[in-house]
Structure formats: structure tokens, C-alpha cells
Write a protein that holds these residues in place. Sequence first.
Motif, short mmCIF file in Angstrom:
data_model
loop_
_atom_site.label_atom_id
_atom_site.label_comp_id
_atom_site.label_asym_id
_atom_site.label_seq_id
_atom_site.Cartn_x
_atom_site.Cartn_y
_atom_site.Cartn_z
N ILE A 1 0.83 -1.21 0.00
CA ILE A 1 0.00 0.00 0.00
C ILE A 1 0.87 1.26 0.00
CG2 ILE A 1 -1.65 1.32 1.39
CD1 ILE A 1 -2.86 -1.42 2.22
N ALA B 1 -7.68 1.01 2.28
CA ALA B 1 -7.15 -0.34 2.11
C ALA B 1 -6.32 -0.77 3.31
CB ALA B 1 -6.31 -0.41 0.83
N ALA C 1 -8.07 -5.74 0.43
CA ALA C 1 -7.05 -4.74 0.09
C ALA C 1 -6.98 -4.58 -1.42
CB ALA C 1 -5.69 -5.16 0.65
#
Length: 627
Positions: free
Chosen positions: A100, A252, A344
Motif C-alpha cells: 500500500i 485499504a 485490500a
Amino acid sequence: MDTSLTLLLLLAPFLGFLFNVFFGKSIGKSASGIIGTLTVALSFAVSVYFFLQINQTHQAIQIQLFDWIQISNFKVDFGFLLDQLSILWLLFVTGIGALIHMYSISYMHDDENMHKYFAYLNLFIFFMITLVIGSNLLVLFIGWEGVGLCSYLLIGFWHKNQEFNDAAKKAFIMNRIGDLGLLIGIFIIGSLFSTLDYATLKTAINGATDLNMYWISAAAFALFIGACGKSAQIPLYTWLPDAMAGPTPVSALIHAATMVTAGIFMITRLNFVFDLAPDVQNIIAIVGAVTSLVAATIALVQTDIKKVLAYSTVSQLGLMFLALGLGAYEVAVFHVITHAFFKACLFLGSGSVIHALHGEQDMRKMGGLKKVMIITFITFLISSLAISGIPPFSGFFSKDEILMVAFEHNKILWFIASLASLMTAFYMFRLLYLTFFKEFRGTAEQRSHLHESPTLITFPLIVLAILATLGGLISLPTNSWLNEYLSPLFTKAATEEHHFGTTEYALMLIAVIGGLVGIGIAYAKYIKQNQVPAEDAAITGFTKVLYDKYYVDEIYDFLFVKSINGLSKFFRDHVETTLTSLVFGLGQVTNEIGFQGKKIQNGSIGRYLFAFVLGMCAIVTYLFLAQ
């Protein structure tokens, strides 16, 4: 060696936070993003090292840094515990966290405060690691509060929008309600056992013969309230959908893989406490099942792509709580892991879409994107199949285990969970069809700029899609590596491997058929009939109730927000005014006494001598009478 590596695991993201706070703006956006990403990747590498070590030795690693608190026979150390549970959490917290961070380098590239964003992300990872590896409830509480603070900072990151600020405050305040429950539970356990250390607490409970079951149940219930706040269960769930105000990578990170799983982690860690409170376990199971169904019904009609995923998260968390309440802790952990992969991926996929449409989040203004965003579409499709429970994707295995456990213990809860799962398949493919199929419904300007996202965005999507596909292999129905790996953690033996007979295969078939039915209904409505959700003003009937989320926010606003505001206004206009007048009145009296008293100090030596003589006479008289 272990101590040094543990400190490196913990402090690497914190050093990234400090660097970005003090030097991030001067070194440039990309550099701050790269440094933030590398620090989390370093933590992931250390987590992999510890995973390999513990998987080989099957021995937990305990590290005591120093004595922290000691009052009489109550003692708390500041230490860390690296065992099977904490290592699993570390792997997806740091692994998905690193992906991420990488994704955010491209996604947030145009933001003027990119260095601050990465500083907050790094600080969040630091506190999440603290929560996971703490050896006692007090260290866990530090991480627990830290992730709450960071969620406030990240949800309200674009603070120039007042709605985003309100969403951040809502998340912070609602989490404080749950945190009070957690604190009460910690106090009760500390009072009962004079320790908050997990290992010592487990030994004390297992060796005790006269446990106070009333207070243990009270502690378990209070801890569950804390978990409800952090993991968004009824009635403390309304903050999570509003938290979509933050940047999509934040959604996420916080709301798919890390912060919202903290409640499941805490209950699993203290499984030996909850096993002693079957009534509380029943409440957990019921709340989880109801939350799963309620959130799924709301997701059916939402038109904001991130809001659909937000309510999906609440629903999936409800399934995890259902498993926890039924004592199937390892099954709940399994779904946490698979959910981290596909959710995610779904959030980052939605971010890729939003990025391509320059901030557009309304699915009614999307469509036809699979033609120009093929990687985003394929990864989104894989993750949608996974969350819908379609084999051979990971969600099929973890969700199927939850449904089997529910069927074994309570048929009503099984039915509720199965219905929620059917709805999941429908609303996820509704989202997929509205976003990627048919013709584009946006503006001509948006159409002219449609493109696949850069590699820094698509690479994490590909990795997560692969994990969402293969993640179920860690716990196959007749050969569960995960159950065996986690078995040392539980007082009760891990859930028995299901003996697969007619009933089990029938349940699997029902689950798959339910998912396919949900997908089929979505296909009929949004592909065959080419339906598009109505504009807000045209929504009526029960659909309007669902679209407005059962008016729970409005009810909370009426019952709590307005009443508290009214009470505060009463105190401000009456009590505070009276007290202020009283304080100022006393001040004026004191000033007047001082003003009059200073007239005595006029420089007259005769007057001073007179006052001296009077004083001496008074003292002598008092001493004489006292004899």
C-alpha cells in the motif's frame, strides 16, 4: 540477536515517520514515499525471518525490555511476545502495508502534503506492530490508542473539506467509546489476577480452582465492547463507512488489513478468557451474525464504490465475530488473512478506478472500464470471486469454514450468515458490472482521459490478486496447515478437522450455489436488463431506507449528539455563566479588599509602630490566656 531484530522490526517504521516529519518536505515527494515504503518493507523482511524461525522451532520468543510498573504484587513489564498469532498478523500488516505504501507513491504524487501522508502511514504501522507484538494488555493498549490516533489523522488528511474532518472526529469519538470498555476489561483482569501478561494470565487461569466467573464474564464483555468499537460491530459500526473520506490507500490499509482486525486479534489472543464466558461468546456470535446481515443489506443499494466496499468490510468482520463467538478462533483468523488479501485488492482497485476518473466515486457515472483498464478489471474480478466464496479462490475456503461451524452450532446463525454471503456475491458483482461493463456513463472529458493506472498502482493489485487466489491453500478442509500452526495458542484443542461426509459436501454446495445465485441476479439486472441505479431524488420505499442506512446515524444524532449538545448549551448559558459571575465577583471583592488595604501602607512610621504594638499586645494576651 532476537531483541535487536525485534527493535528493528518495531522502530524501522517509526524512524520513517520521524524522517518524513522533519526532512520529508525538503527531499521531495517521491523520496519521502520511497523511504516510507522501504522502512515498512524492512519490517516485513524481519517478520519473514521470525516466521521461518518460529515455524521451525515452534517456540515463542519473549523479550522483556524493562520493568515498567510495580505496585505491591501487581507488576507489568514492557516486553514483546512473538508467537504464531503475532507473526501471522505481522506478515500481512507489514507485507500488505508495504504494498500500500508502494501504491501510494503514485496515487498521492500530486498531493502537496505527500511527506506528511507517508509520515502518518509509517506511524500507523509502528503502532499496529506495537499492538500485535506486545506481551501484555497494557502494551497492546498503547498500540490500540495509537492506531486510533493515526486513523483520525489519515481519515481527515484532506482537512480542508469539513465533511472529512467530521468523519475523522466521528471515528475518533466512536472508538473512544469502545476503548472505555477495553480499559474496564483490563482493570478487571488486573484486579482479579494481579497481572496483565498474556502468558502469566493464561497460566493463572489454567491453574486456578476458584475463579470468580461473574467478574471474568464482566471482563470478557467489556473487552468485547472494545472489540466492537475497533472492529466496527453493531452498535459501534457507523464510523467505518464514513471513514472512506480518507485517501483510498488509507481505506485499504486501515479498513481492510490492519486496524479493523485489532478486535479479532485481541479476542483471539485472550481466547482462554472468553472460553470461560460462554454467555459472552453467545452474544459475540449473535452480534457478529446480525452485523453481517445488516451491513450486507445496506451495501445492496449504495452507489459510492468505496461505500459498498466499506459496508462489505463491516459484513465480513461480522462473519469473523460469528466464528469467534462459536469458539472457532483459528477459522476467524483464516478469514482475517484471506479478507486482508481480497479486500485490500478491492480497495486499491477502486482507487485505481477513482484515479483514472479524476476523483469520481459514483458507480452510476462509470461503466465500460474493462476495455481500457484490463489489469484493474482482472484483479478486481478475481477478488470479487474470492469474497463471493467461489472456488477455488481463497474466500471460498475461509467463508465455508465459518458456515460449517455455524451450521454445527446454531442453524439460525448459519442461515443468517448464508443469507449475508448470498448478498455479498450480489452487491460485489453489481459493483463490478456497473463499473467495468457496458458503456461508459461519465463525461466526455473523463472518457478522453481514461487509461490504465501506472505500474506502481497495478503491481500491488497483481500481487494481492495472486494472494486472493492462492490464500486458501493455507487451510484446506482436510489438511489445514493453519490449524496445526495455531494449535499451541488455544486452551481448547483447535477446531477438529471436519470429517467430510454428505452433510459437509452439501453445505459447500449450498454455499457455492448461493454465491452463484447472487452473481446471477446481479448479471440479470445490470447486464441483461442494463439497469442503472436511480438518482438520489428518485429512490423511494424500502430501497430509500437501505440507501439511508436504516437512519441509524440520524437516530444516534437525535439520541446522543443533540442531547449532549443541548446539555452543553444549558451548562454554557446557565451554569457556566453563574459560575463565571461568582468567580468574577470573588475577584472583585478581593480587588476591593486589596485596594482598601493598600491605603494602610502610606509610609507613616507612627502608624506602623502603632500596628506593631497592637500586634504584640494581642500575642501576649493570647499566650497569657492560654496558660
